[in-house]
Motif scaffolding. Structure first.
Motif, PDB file in Angstrom:
ATOM      1  N   UNK A 193       9.829  -1.208   3.532  1.00 19.97           N
ATOM      2  CA  UNK A 193       9.865  -0.281   2.406  1.00 19.97           C
ATOM      3  C   UNK A 193      11.239  -0.254   1.776  1.00 19.97           C
ATOM      4  N   UNK A 194      11.378   0.567   0.754  1.00 20.17           N
ATOM      5  CA  UNK A 194      12.646   0.673   0.044  1.00 20.17           C
ATOM      6  C   UNK A 194      13.723   1.270   0.956  1.00 20.17           C
ATOM      7  N   UNK A 195      14.890   0.673   0.943  1.00 14.15           N
ATOM      8  CA  UNK A 195      15.984   1.127   1.801  1.00 14.15           C
ATOM      9  C   UNK A 195      16.380   2.573   1.520  1.00 14.15           C
ATOM     10  N   UNK A 196      16.295   2.995   0.275  1.00 15.86           N
ATOM     11  CA  UNK A 196      16.666   4.370  -0.067  1.00 15.86           C
ATOM     12  C   UNK A 196      15.731   5.393   0.573  1.00 15.86           C
ATOM     13  N   UNK A 197      14.565   4.957   1.024  1.00 10.97           N
ATOM     14  CA  UNK A 197      13.600   5.850   1.663  1.00 10.97           C
ATOM     15  C   UNK A 197      13.508   5.609   3.171  1.00 10.97           C
ATOM     16  N   UNK A 198      14.506   4.948   3.742  1.00 12.46           N
ATOM     17  CA  UNK A 198      14.468   4.579   5.160  1.00 12.46           C
ATOM     18  C   UNK A 198      14.240   5.795   6.062  1.00 12.46           C
ATOM     19  N   UNK A 199      14.959   6.885   5.828  1.00 15.04           N
ATOM     20  CA  UNK A 199      14.817   8.072   6.667  1.00 15.04           C
ATOM     21  C   UNK A 199      13.437   8.673   6.575  1.00 15.04           C
ATOM     22  N   UNK A 200      12.886   8.748   5.375  1.00 10.57           N
ATOM     23  CA  UNK A 200      11.537   9.294   5.185  1.00 10.57           C
ATOM     24  C   UNK A 200      10.495   8.401   5.836  1.00 10.57           C
ATOM     25  N   UNK A 201      10.677   7.108   5.722  1.00  8.38           N
ATOM     26  CA  UNK A 201       9.720   6.170   6.309  1.00  8.38           C
ATOM     27  C   UNK A 201       9.766   6.245   7.830  1.00  8.38           C
ATOM     28  N   UNK A 202      10.974   6.270   8.417  1.00  9.16           N
ATOM     29  CA  UNK A 202      11.098   6.408   9.872  1.00  9.16           C
ATOM     30  C   UNK A 202      10.433   7.714  10.334  1.00  9.16           C
ATOM     31  N   UNK A 203      10.672   8.787   9.606  1.00 10.62           N
ATOM     32  CA  UNK A 203      10.086  10.079   9.964  1.00 10.62           C
ATOM     33  C   UNK A 203       8.558  10.007   9.960  1.00 10.62           C
ATOM     34  N   UNK A 204       7.972   9.421   8.910  1.00 10.12           N
ATOM     35  CA  UNK A 204       6.517   9.314   8.828  1.00 10.12           C
ATOM     36  C   UNK A 204       5.954   8.496   9.985  1.00 10.12           C
ATOM     37  N   UNK A 205       6.582   7.366  10.289  1.00 11.99           N
ATOM     38  CA  UNK A 205       6.099   6.505  11.371  1.00 11.99           C
ATOM     39  C   UNK A 205       6.253   7.175  12.727  1.00 11.99           C
ATOM     40  N   UNK A 206       7.422   7.768  12.975  1.00 19.02           N
ATOM     41  CA  UNK A 206       7.673   8.345  14.284  1.00 19.02           C
ATOM     42  C   UNK A 206       6.835   9.599  14.537  1.00 19.02           C
ATOM     43  N   UNK A 207       6.618  10.426  13.509  1.00 17.24           N
ATOM     44  CA  UNK A 207       5.786  11.631  13.685  1.00 17.24           C
ATOM     45  C   UNK A 207       4.346  11.217  13.987  1.00 17.24           C
ATOM     46  N   UNK A 253       0.828  -1.197   0.000  1.00 19.61           N
ATOM     47  CA  UNK A 253       0.000   0.000   0.000  1.00 19.61           C
ATOM     48  C   UNK A 253       0.864   1.249   0.000  1.00 19.61           C
ATOM     49  N   UNK A 254       0.225   2.392  -0.165  1.00 18.04           N
ATOM     50  CA  UNK A 254       0.923   3.664  -0.104  1.00 18.04           C
ATOM     51  C   UNK A 254       0.954   4.198   1.313  1.00 18.04           C
ATOM     52  N   UNK A 255       2.078   4.779   1.679  1.00 17.33           N
ATOM     53  CA  UNK A 255       2.247   5.433   2.976  1.00 17.33           C
ATOM     54  C   UNK A 255       2.976   6.738   2.677  1.00 17.33           C
ATOM     55  N   UNK A 256       2.254   7.857   2.789  1.00 18.74           N
ATOM     56  CA  UNK A 256       2.734   9.154   2.313  1.00 18.74           C
ATOM     57  C   UNK A 256       3.143   8.994   0.850  1.00 18.74           C
ATOM     58  N   UNK A 257       4.369   9.317   0.454  1.00 22.08           N
ATOM     59  CA  UNK A 257       4.774   9.222  -0.951  1.00 22.08           C
ATOM     60  C   UNK A 257       5.471   7.900  -1.275  1.00 22.08           C
ATOM     61  N   UNK A 285       5.731   3.441  -1.252  1.00 19.29           N
ATOM     62  CA  UNK A 285       5.028   2.163  -1.323  1.00 19.29           C
ATOM     63  C   UNK A 285       5.685   1.223  -0.326  1.00 19.29           C
ATOM     64  N   UNK A 286       4.855   0.565   0.491  1.00 15.44           N
ATOM     65  CA  UNK A 286       5.374  -0.312   1.538  1.00 15.44           C
ATOM     66  C   UNK A 286       4.577  -1.612   1.589  1.00 15.44           C
ATOM     67  N   UNK A 287       5.192  -2.624   2.188  1.00 15.85           N
ATOM     68  CA  UNK A 287       4.477  -3.830   2.581  1.00 15.85           C
ATOM     69  C   UNK A 287       4.119  -3.674   4.053  1.00 15.85           C
ATOM     70  N   UNK A 288       2.878  -3.962   4.405  1.00 13.76           N
ATOM     71  CA  UNK A 288       2.459  -4.026   5.810  1.00 13.76           C
ATOM     72  C   UNK A 288       2.186  -5.482   6.131  1.00 13.76           C
ATOM     73  N   UNK A 289       2.742  -5.957   7.235  1.00 15.65           N
ATOM     74  CA  UNK A 289       2.496  -7.325   7.690  1.00 15.65           C
ATOM     75  C   UNK A 289       1.956  -7.232   9.108  1.00 15.65           C
ATOM     76  N   UNK A 290       0.755  -7.726   9.324  1.00 20.59           N
ATOM     77  CA  UNK A 290       0.188  -7.763  10.676  1.00 20.59           C
ATOM     78  C   UNK A 290       0.686  -9.043  11.329  1.00 20.59           C
ATOM     79  N   UNK A 291       1.757  -8.921  12.105  1.00 21.24           N
ATOM     80  CA  UNK A 291       2.391 -10.099  12.709  1.00 21.24           C
ATOM     81  C   UNK A 291       1.547 -10.678  13.839  1.00 21.24           C
TER      82      UNK A 291
END
Length: 197
Positions: free
Chosen positions: A176-190, A155-159, A161-167
Motif C-alpha cells: 500500500x501507499x507508504x503514507x498510510x503505513x501506520x493505518x495499514x499495519x493497524x488494520x492488519x494487526x487488529x 482492492x480496497x482495505x478499510x479506507x 487501496x492496496x495490492x494483494x499478492x498471493x505468494x
C-alpha cells in the motif's frame, strides 16, 4: 549533520515506513506479520502497446505475467498492474537505485522508481491456508478460496487501496501507499489479533 543556522544536530538515521530503525514484525497465533523494508520496487511499462509491436521484455530472467497474475524467481518478482504495465520487485534492493538496475534490463521501456512510495507487509501462516484466508475474508471484498497462489489484485482495505499478492497458499503480501503505513499495519494487526482470540 549540523544545521549551521541553528547549531542543532540533525539525525539522518534511516527509518522504515513504520518509523523504526528495524523492520517491525509481530505474531498472532498461526499468523505472522512483518514489514518488508528491504523490498525494492519499480514500475515498468511498454512505450507502445503490444498490438503496435513492442513486446514485453524478460527482466532479470523473469517473464512478465498476464492480467491478474504475479511471478517470482529468486530475489525478483513481478505483478501485473494494468495493460502493458507491471510492478517489479527485488528483495534486498530497497536501499539501492533499483530503477536504474531495471532500466538496464529493459532499455526500451519506461521505468519509474517506486520503492519510497509504497510499503510492503508480508503475512505468513504456520497452519496452512486456513488462517490466511480467514484474515483475508475479514479485510477485503473478495473470495479467498478463488484467490490462489500467483494471483494479484488491487482492492480496497478499510479506507485504503492496496495490492494483494498471493505468494503461496500460506503467504500473502499487502502493498500500500507508504503514507498510510501506520493505518495499514493497524488494520492488519487488529484483524489478525481478533482471529487469534
Amino acid at each position: 549533520m549540523i544545521d549551521y543556522a541553528t547549531n542543532a544536530v540533525t539525525d539522518l538515521t534511516p527509518i522504515t515506513a513504520l518509523g523504526g530503525t528495524v523492520a517491525r514484525s509481530e505474531s498472532f497465533g498461526a499468523l505472522s506479520l512483518s514489514e518488508n523494508a528491504g523490498l525494492g520496487l519499480a514500475s515498468l511499462s511498454l512505450r507502445k502497446s503490444a498490438e503496435k509491436g513492442q513486446e514485453a521484455p524478460q527482466v532479470f530472467g523473469l517473464p512478465l505475467p498476464g492480467v491478474g497474475k504475479a511471478t517470482a524467481m529468486g530475489a525478483y518478482g513481478a505483478f501485473w498492474t494494468g495493460r502493458d504495465q507491471w510492478m517489479i520487485e527485488a528483495q534486498g534492493k530497497g536501499e539501492v537505485d533499483f530503477a536504474a538496475m531495471l532500466k538496464s534490463e529493459a532499455p526500451d521501456c519506461s521505468v519509474t522508481e517506486q520503492t519510497d512510495g509504497f510499503v510492503a507487509f508480508e503475512i505468513a501462516s504456520a497452519n496452512g491456508a486456513g488462517p490466511l484466508e480467514a484474515l483475508m475474508a475479514k479485510l477485503v471484498n473478495l473470495d479467498p478460496k478463488a484467490f490462489g497462489p500467483g494471483q494479484v489484485t488491487r482492492t480496497g482495505l478499510e479506507h485504503m487501496t492496496v495490492f494483494l499478492i498471493r505468494r503461496a497458499e500460506d503467504r500473502l503480501a499487502v502493498i500500500g501507499m507508504r503514507t498510510l503505513a501506520g493505518s495499514l499495519w493497524h488494520a492488519l494487526s487488529v484483524a489478525a489479533r481478533r482471529l487469534e482470540a
